[in-house]
Design an enzyme around this catalytic site. Structure first.
Site, PDB file in Angstrom:
ATOM      1  N   SER A  24       5.521   7.303   3.839  1.00  0.00           N
ATOM      2  CA  SER A  24       6.769   6.579   4.105  1.00  0.00           C
ATOM      3  C   SER A  24       7.769   7.451   4.849  1.00  0.00           C
ATOM      4  O   SER A  24       8.440   6.992   5.788  1.00  0.00           O
ATOM      5  CB  SER A  24       7.384   6.096   2.787  1.00  0.00           C
ATOM      6  OG  SER A  24       6.529   5.207   2.129  1.00  0.00           O
ATOM      7  N   ASP A 293       4.894  -0.169  -5.418  1.00  0.00           N
ATOM      8  CA  ASP A 293       3.628   0.471  -5.070  1.00  0.00           C
ATOM      9  C   ASP A 293       2.924   1.002  -6.308  1.00  0.00           C
ATOM     10  O   ASP A 293       1.716   1.243  -6.288  1.00  0.00           O
ATOM     11  CB  ASP A 293       3.848   1.617  -4.075  1.00  0.00           C
ATOM     12  CG  ASP A 293       3.871   1.139  -2.636  1.00  0.00           C
ATOM     13  OD1 ASP A 293       3.530  -0.033  -2.389  1.00  0.00           O
ATOM     14  OD2 ASP A 293       4.221   1.941  -1.748  1.00  0.00           O
TER      15      ASP A 293
END
Length: 410
Positions: A24, A293
Site C-alpha cells: 500500500s 484486509d
C-alpha cells in the site's frame, strides 16, 4: 493445479521473521514520486506483483525508472504532473491500487491512454469513480463491459475542480484523488462512513511527509499472519521492523490480539506478540471496516476461539480479489465452523461459531489473502491443503517458503 500441504506444529518455537515492504505504501510512493518534480529514491519497496504492475505502467507511460532488486530501491524522475508519453497503453493486471491510482493520475494530468487488466480485475467495480471523472469532462470509452476494465481515458487535464467522493465502496478512489491534488488544485470532499479511514489517513500523511528520499515500512498486512500464528499456536512472534506507530491501518489487528490475551511489546527491532501464556481465548465482536484486509485472518483465528465471534461492517470485501464474505462462509464451513452472514440496512456482519474442526482442501479463488489466512488453520488442524499457493505472489511471494521453514524447524 499446484497445492500446498500445511504441516501441523505441536510445540511451537518463537517465530522471528521479516516481511516485504508495504504494498500500500509502495504504490502510493511510486505515484507521488512520478507526480513530483525531479528525482526521488524509494527505499525498502515491495516488488510483489501489484507493485511490479505499477512500476511497469509508469515505464510504459515514459517515466525514467531505475530498479535495484537487491537493495530494494526504486528511483523515479518525477515530471511535475506531466505524463511523458501522452498516448500509451498500460496493463494494471490484478492490482486494485494501480487501477484506481493511475486512472486518477492520467485523468488529472491529461492524454489518451488505454488501460487493460487481468480477468480478475475486470470483475472489480470502477463505474462509480469513472462516472465522477466523466462528470469533470473526461472521456471514458469502455472496450468491453460498461463500468469495468478495459477502457480508454481521454483527457485534456483537470485543474481547480470540485469533486465529492463516497468512501463507502472503496477508499482507494479517495486516496487516488488526494495524491493528485498537488498538481490539480482540486477541492475534494469526502463522504460516507470511512472519511477518516486508515488508508485515507495513510495517504494524507504520506503526501505531507513525501520527499526526495522515502523509506517504505514493512508490510503490516503480511506481518499479521505471523502475529495470528502466535495466538493460534500459543507462542511468541516478532516481525522485523514493524512498530506500533505504523502508518498502516492493519496495525489495529494487534489491539484485537491483545483483547484475546496477547502481550504486545514494541521493541527496538520490531513488535513482539507474546501469546505463550494463552491456553484458550474468547471470541470477539469487532468492527473491521477500517482494517478489513484482516477479516479473513481473524475469521480463521475465530474458528479456534471458545465462543462465537462477529466481524462487523465488512460488506465491501465482497468486491475485492474474491467475494471474501462468501469465501469466509464456504471455506470455514469446510473446516467445521458455523458461519452466518447477516445483512442489515446495507451493512454486512459475519458471525462465526467454532465447531469440531477438521482438515479440508481450501479453494483460494486466486486471492492471496485467502491462501495465507487459511494456511494458519493447518498449523493446528491436520490435512489442510491450500490450492494454488502461487496466488500469494500478488503481495507476498515468499510466504509459503517462510511457512515451510517455520514448520520444518519446529
Amino acid at each position: 493445479m499446484e497445492k500446498y500441504f500445511v504441516k501441523t506444529i505441536e510445540n511451537a518455537k518463537e517465530i522471528n521473521v521479516s516481511v516485504p515492504g508495504s504494498k500500500s505504501i509502495t504504490n502510493r510512493a511510486l505515484v507521488l514520486a512520478a507526480l513530483s518534480e525531479g528525482e526521488c529514491t524509494l527505499e525498502g519497496v515491495s516488488f510483489c506483483d501489484d507493485c511490479q504492475a505499477m512500476i511497469e505502467c509508469l515505464i510504459e507511460l515514459g517515466f525514467k525508472v531505475e530498479v535495484d532488486d537487491e537493495l530494494c530501491t526504486v528511483t523515479i524522475k518525477g515530471e511535475g504532473g506531466n505524463i511523458p508519453n501522452q498516448k500509451a497503453t498500460i496493463n494494471v493486471k490484478s492490482s486494485g491500487t494501480t487501477a484506481r491510482f493511475l486512472s486518477a493520475m492520467l485523468a488529472v494530468c491529461g492524454g489518451e491512454f488505454t488501460l487493460n487488466s487481468s480477468e480478475q480485475m475486470k470483475k472489480r467495480p470502477m463505474k462509480e469513480f469513472l462516472d465522477l471523472l466523466v462528470g469533470l469532462g473526461v472521456e471514458i470509452d469502455y472496450l468491453e463491459e460498461q463500468g469495468h476494465f478495459p477502457f480508454i481515458i481521454k483527457s485534456g487535464g483537470l485543474k481547480d475542480f470540485d469533486i465529492e467522493i463516497n468512501t463507502d465502496a472503496s477508499t482507494q478512489f479517495a486516496s487516488a484523488m488526494l495524491m493528485t491534488k498537488s498538481v490539480s488544485g482540486a477541492n475534494i470532499t469526502l463522504t460516507g462512513a470511512r472519511v477518516n479511514g486508515s488508508y485515507i489517513e495513510m495517504t494524507k500523511k504520506m503526501v505531507e511527509a513525501f520527499g526526495a528520499d522515502y523509506k517504505v515500512e514493512p508490510d503490516v498486512s503480511a506481518a499479521c499472519y505471523f502475529y495470528a500464528m502466535a495466538l493460534i499456536l500459543g507462542t511468541k512472534a516478532k516481525v522485523q521492523g514493524v512498530h506500533l506507530n505504523s502508518l498502516q491501518g492493519d496495525i489495529k489487528f494487534l489491539n484485537l490480539l491483545e483483547e484475546m490475551g496477547a502481550d504486545i511489546t514494541d521493541e527496538e527491532d520490531g513488535v513482539l506478540v507474546d501469546c505463550s501464556l494463552v491456553t484458550s481465548f474468547e471470541g470477539q465482536v469487532v468492527d473491521m471496516s477500517d482494517y478489513s484486509d484482516q477479516a479473513l485472518t481473524f475469521a480463521v483465528v475465530a474458528a479456534f476461539a471458545k465462543t462465537p465471534s462477529v466481524i462487523k461492517n465488512v460488506g465491501h470485501i465482497r468486491n475485492q480479489e474474491s467475494n471474501r464474505v462468501m469465501v469466509i462462509k464456504s471455506e470455514l464451513e469446510k473446516l467445521g465452523a458455523k458461519v452466518d452472514v447477516k445483512d442489515n440496512n446495507g451493512k454486512t456482519d459475519i458471525e462465526i461459531t467454532p465447531g469440531v474442526l477438521r482438515g479440508a482442501e481450501i479453494e483460494t479463488y486466486d486471492d492471496h489473502r485467502v491462501a495465507m489466512s487459511f494456511a494458519l488453520a493447518g498449523l493446528k488442524i491436520e490435512d489442510v491443503v491450500i490450492q494454488n499457493p502461487k496466488c500469494c505472489e500478488k503481495t507476498f511471494a515468499d510466504f509459503f517458503d517462510i511457512l515451510s521453514v517455520l514448520t520444518d524447524n519446529q
